[in-house]
Design a protein around this motif. Structure first.
Motif, PDB file in Angstrom:
ATOM      1  N   LEU A   1      44.861  45.747  22.078  1.00  0.00           N
ATOM      2  CA  LEU A   1      44.377  46.352  23.324  1.00  0.00           C
ATOM      3  C   LEU A   1      43.625  47.650  23.018  1.00  0.00           C
ATOM      4  O   LEU A   1      43.903  48.330  22.031  1.00  0.00           O
ATOM      5  CB  LEU A   1      45.540  46.657  24.274  1.00  0.00           C
ATOM      6  CG  LEU A   1      46.365  45.455  24.776  1.00  0.00           C
ATOM      7  CD1 LEU A   1      47.473  45.941  25.701  1.00  0.00           C
ATOM      8  CD2 LEU A   1      45.484  44.446  25.499  1.00  0.00           C
ATOM      9  N   ASP A   2      42.692  48.010  23.906  1.00  0.00           N
ATOM     10  CA  ASP A   2      41.999  49.290  23.744  1.00  0.00           C
ATOM     11  C   ASP A   2      42.939  50.425  24.163  1.00  0.00           C
ATOM     12  O   ASP A   2      44.004  50.172  24.737  1.00  0.00           O
ATOM     13  CB  ASP A   2      40.690  49.303  24.559  1.00  0.00           C
ATOM     14  CG  ASP A   2      40.912  49.102  26.055  1.00  0.00           C
ATOM     15  OD1 ASP A   2      41.946  49.574  26.583  1.00  0.00           O
ATOM     16  OD2 ASP A   2      40.061  48.482  26.709  1.00  0.00           O
ATOM     17  N   PRO A   3      42.580  51.687  23.881  1.00  0.00           N
ATOM     18  CA  PRO A   3      43.498  52.806  24.169  1.00  0.00           C
ATOM     19  C   PRO A   3      43.980  52.862  25.617  1.00  0.00           C
ATOM     20  O   PRO A   3      45.163  53.104  25.870  1.00  0.00           O
ATOM     21  CB  PRO A   3      42.670  54.041  23.812  1.00  0.00           C
ATOM     22  CG  PRO A   3      41.744  53.552  22.735  1.00  0.00           C
ATOM     23  CD  PRO A   3      41.400  52.149  23.134  1.00  0.00           C
ATOM     24  N   LEU A   4      43.081  52.607  26.588  1.00  0.00           N
ATOM     25  CA  LEU A   4      43.495  52.640  27.993  1.00  0.00           C
ATOM     26  C   LEU A   4      44.468  51.506  28.285  1.00  0.00           C
ATOM     27  O   LEU A   4      45.491  51.701  28.947  1.00  0.00           O
ATOM     28  CB  LEU A   4      42.272  52.551  28.916  1.00  0.00           C
ATOM     29  CG  LEU A   4      42.596  52.533  30.420  1.00  0.00           C
ATOM     30  CD1 LEU A   4      43.323  53.822  30.839  1.00  0.00           C
ATOM     31  CD2 LEU A   4      41.327  52.339  31.244  1.00  0.00           C
TER      32      LEU A   4
ATOM     33  N   LEU B   1      40.820  35.001  33.212  1.00  0.00           N
ATOM     34  CA  LEU B   1      41.139  36.431  33.264  1.00  0.00           C
ATOM     35  C   LEU B   1      40.735  37.139  31.975  1.00  0.00           C
ATOM     36  O   LEU B   1      40.465  36.498  30.957  1.00  0.00           O
ATOM     37  CB  LEU B   1      42.645  36.613  33.498  1.00  0.00           C
ATOM     38  CG  LEU B   1      43.261  35.863  34.687  1.00  0.00           C
ATOM     39  CD1 LEU B   1      44.744  36.174  34.773  1.00  0.00           C
ATOM     40  CD2 LEU B   1      42.554  36.221  35.986  1.00  0.00           C
ATOM     41  N   SER B   2      40.701  38.458  32.054  1.00  0.00           N
ATOM     42  CA  SER B   2      40.440  39.248  30.847  1.00  0.00           C
ATOM     43  C   SER B   2      41.660  39.166  29.931  1.00  0.00           C
ATOM     44  O   SER B   2      42.752  38.770  30.348  1.00  0.00           O
ATOM     45  CB  SER B   2      40.183  40.709  31.218  1.00  0.00           C
ATOM     46  OG  SER B   2      41.400  41.315  31.648  1.00  0.00           O
ATOM     47  N   GLY B   3      41.492  39.579  28.680  1.00  0.00           N
ATOM     48  CA  GLY B   3      42.598  39.531  27.724  1.00  0.00           C
ATOM     49  C   GLY B   3      43.795  40.346  28.188  1.00  0.00           C
ATOM     50  O   GLY B   3      44.945  39.899  28.097  1.00  0.00           O
ATOM     51  N   GLY B   4      43.530  41.541  28.723  1.00  0.00           N
ATOM     52  CA  GLY B   4      44.615  42.401  29.206  1.00  0.00           C
ATOM     53  C   GLY B   4      45.337  41.784  30.393  1.00  0.00           C
ATOM     54  O   GLY B   4      46.572  41.867  30.499  1.00  0.00           O
ATOM     55  N   GLN B   5      44.565  41.153  31.304  1.00  0.00           N
ATOM     56  CA  GLN B   5      45.181  40.499  32.470  1.00  0.00           C
ATOM     57  C   GLN B   5      46.005  39.291  32.036  1.00  0.00           C
ATOM     58  O   GLN B   5      47.099  39.061  32.567  1.00  0.00           O
ATOM     59  CB  GLN B   5      44.083  40.068  33.453  1.00  0.00           C
ATOM     60  CG  GLN B   5      43.428  41.247  34.167  1.00  0.00           C
ATOM     61  CD  GLN B   5      42.166  40.828  34.908  1.00  0.00           C
ATOM     62  OE1 GLN B   5      41.539  39.803  34.604  1.00  0.00           O
ATOM     63  NE2 GLN B   5      41.779  41.621  35.884  1.00  0.00           N
TER      64      GLN B   5
END
Length: 266
Positions: free
Chosen positions: A154-157, A124-128
């Motif tokens: 994390l990025d702003p979104l 998975l992606s880092g955010g997931q």
């Protein structure tokens, strides 16, 4: 920590702010008895923890208070997402079947659908991955969720989505949230109470509006203020008049609209 005293109300969204070394992380570990006080006591619900409390009886406390440490995705280790989320509940004696029901429910809570259950968390992606790790904490069904810089990296979104997810949990499940952050906008947008720590002591506390109105003190402590407050302060230096400096972008926008209305009335 030096004779620290604070109360976190049930159902509140409380922020802890302060520089590195101020005692925030140490305090967090007292909230679910990962650390025991060397003097005094910590009361969690109806449990009182003292220096002599037996470690064997602390499991219910650790179930009541879930901690999401910085970069929780580093703690993922199972071969599937379902197994990783179910690990905690099974460790607390919940049947495998019920643990997998909790895994499914809590994966949805963090905004991922069931197709992720049988995937490897490492695909998975880092955010997931972070969402999966948080689902593992939520599967323990804590009453209090403690967040240690939960949007770090994390990025702003991704940050926005993560903070909105915690707000939803707070609102829909009446979950008590304790947030450690250096992002004052998150304090302004979400917290209903804030404690400022310095060198192991509480040096200021109150509603964000009250704490952030003393801009000079915050600057002196190099803590920063919400972006809307900083912008309004610059406007004030150029002659703008505020009854109280705004904390959020919404409050600043409302003030600007009001000024437009006043100018129109004149």
């Amino acid at each position: 920590m030096h004779e620290i005293e604070l109360n976190i109300k049930e159902g509140s969204y409380t922020a802890l702010v302060g520089h590195t070394g101020s005692g925030k992380s140490t305090l967090l570990q007292h909230l679910n008895a990962l650390l025991k006080p060397t003097a005094g006591e910590v009361t969690i619900g109806d449990r009182i923890i003292t220096p002599t409390t037996d470690n064997k009886n602390l499991k219910p406390v650790r179930k009541k208070v879930g901690i999401v440490f910085q970069f929780p995705e580093a703690q993922l280790f199972e071969e599937t997402v379902a197994k990783d989320i179910a690990f905690g509940p099974k460790n607390f004696g919940i049947s495998e079947e019920d643990a997998y029901v909790l895994a499914r429910e809590n994966l949805k809570l963090v905004g991922l659908d069931e197709e992720y259950l049988e995937r490897s968390p490492f695909e998975l992606s880092g955010g997931q991955m972070r969402r999966v790790a948080i689902a593992g904490v939520l599967a323990m069904e804590p009453e209090v969720l403690v967040l240690d810089e939960p949007t770090a990296g994390l990025d702003p979104l991704g940050r926005k989505e993560m903070m909105e997810m915690f707000w939803r949990l707070h609102q829909e499940k009446n979950m008590t949230i304790v947030l450690v952050t250096h992002l004052m906008d998150d304090v302004a947008n979400f917290a209903d109470y804030v404690y400022v720590l310095e060198k192991g002591q509480v040096v200021k506390h109150g509603e964000p509006k009250k704490v952030f109105e003393d801009v000079a003190w915050l600057k002196e402590k190099q803590l920063g203020v919400p972006q809307a407050t900083a912008f309004a302060e610059k406007m004030q230096a150029r002659g703008a008049e505020f009854d109280q400096l705004p904390l959020t972008e919404g409050e600043l926008a409302d003030w600007i609209l009001q000024q437009g209305g006043n100018a129109h009335d004149e």
